[in-house]
Design a protein around this motif. Structure first.
Motif, PDB file in Angstrom:
ATOM      1  N   UNK A  15       0.851  -1.190   0.000  1.00  0.00           N
ATOM      2  CA  UNK A  15       0.000   0.000   0.000  1.00  0.00           C
ATOM      3  C   UNK A  15       0.883   1.235   0.000  1.00  0.00           C
ATOM      4  N   UNK A  16       0.323   2.354  -0.473  1.00  0.00           N
ATOM      5  CA  UNK A  16       1.102   3.591  -0.465  1.00  0.00           C
ATOM      6  C   UNK A  16       1.383   4.060   0.951  1.00  0.00           C
ATOM      7  N   UNK A  17       0.349   3.965   1.783  1.00  0.00           N
ATOM      8  CA  UNK A  17       0.458   4.366   3.191  1.00  0.00           C
ATOM      9  C   UNK A  17      -0.152   3.261   4.032  1.00  0.00           C
ATOM     10  N   UNK A  18       0.293   3.118   5.262  1.00  0.00           N
ATOM     11  CA  UNK A  18      -0.358   2.118   6.114  1.00  0.00           C
ATOM     12  C   UNK A  18      -1.794   2.558   6.411  1.00  0.00           C
ATOM     13  N   UNK A  19      -2.742   1.626   6.338  1.00  0.00           N
ATOM     14  CA  UNK A  19      -4.135   1.990   6.582  1.00  0.00           C
ATOM     15  C   UNK A  19      -4.385   2.211   8.072  1.00  0.00           C
ATOM     16  N   UNK A  20      -5.531   2.782   8.395  1.00  0.00           N
ATOM     17  CA  UNK A  20      -5.846   2.999   9.799  1.00  0.00           C
ATOM     18  C   UNK A  20      -6.061   1.670  10.509  1.00  0.00           C
ATOM     19  N   UNK A  21      -6.738   0.770   9.793  1.00  0.00           N
ATOM     20  CA  UNK A  21      -6.985  -0.558  10.357  1.00  0.00           C
ATOM     21  C   UNK A  21      -6.403  -1.618   9.448  1.00  0.00           C
ATOM     22  N   UNK A  22      -5.965  -2.686  10.053  1.00  0.00           N
ATOM     23  CA  UNK A  22      -5.416  -3.794   9.278  1.00  0.00           C
ATOM     24  C   UNK A  22      -6.512  -4.453   8.449  1.00  0.00           C
ATOM     25  N   UNK A  23      -6.251  -4.671   7.144  1.00  0.00           N
ATOM     26  CA  UNK A  23      -7.264  -5.301   6.295  1.00  0.00           C
ATOM     27  C   UNK A  23      -7.516  -6.759   6.654  1.00  0.00           C
TER      28      UNK A  23
END
Ligand SMILES: [Zn+2]
Length: 61
Positions: A15-23
């Protein structure tokens, strides 16, 4: 793109940036940058050594 590893479940994703929550686990986790910056090593974008490294939770031993 950057490869991230979830500190909670160990899920690795790009991903470009780490998401707020883990997918994968859906938790608000810390994500480690496990991108391999050495193109010559022939790995698939992430560094297996970084992925295999224990997370902070487990590394107290
Ligand atoms: Zn996770």
């Amino acid at each position: 793109m950057t490869w991230w590893k979830c500190s909670n479940c160990g899920y690795v994703f790009e991903a470009e940036k780490p998401p707020e929550k883990c997918p994968n686990c859906g938790e608000k986790c810390t994500f480690y940058d496990v991108t391999c910056y050495t193109p010559e090593c022939g790995c698939k974008g992430y560094d297996p050594k970084l992925v295999g490294r224990p997370t902070n939770k487990e590394s107290k031993l």
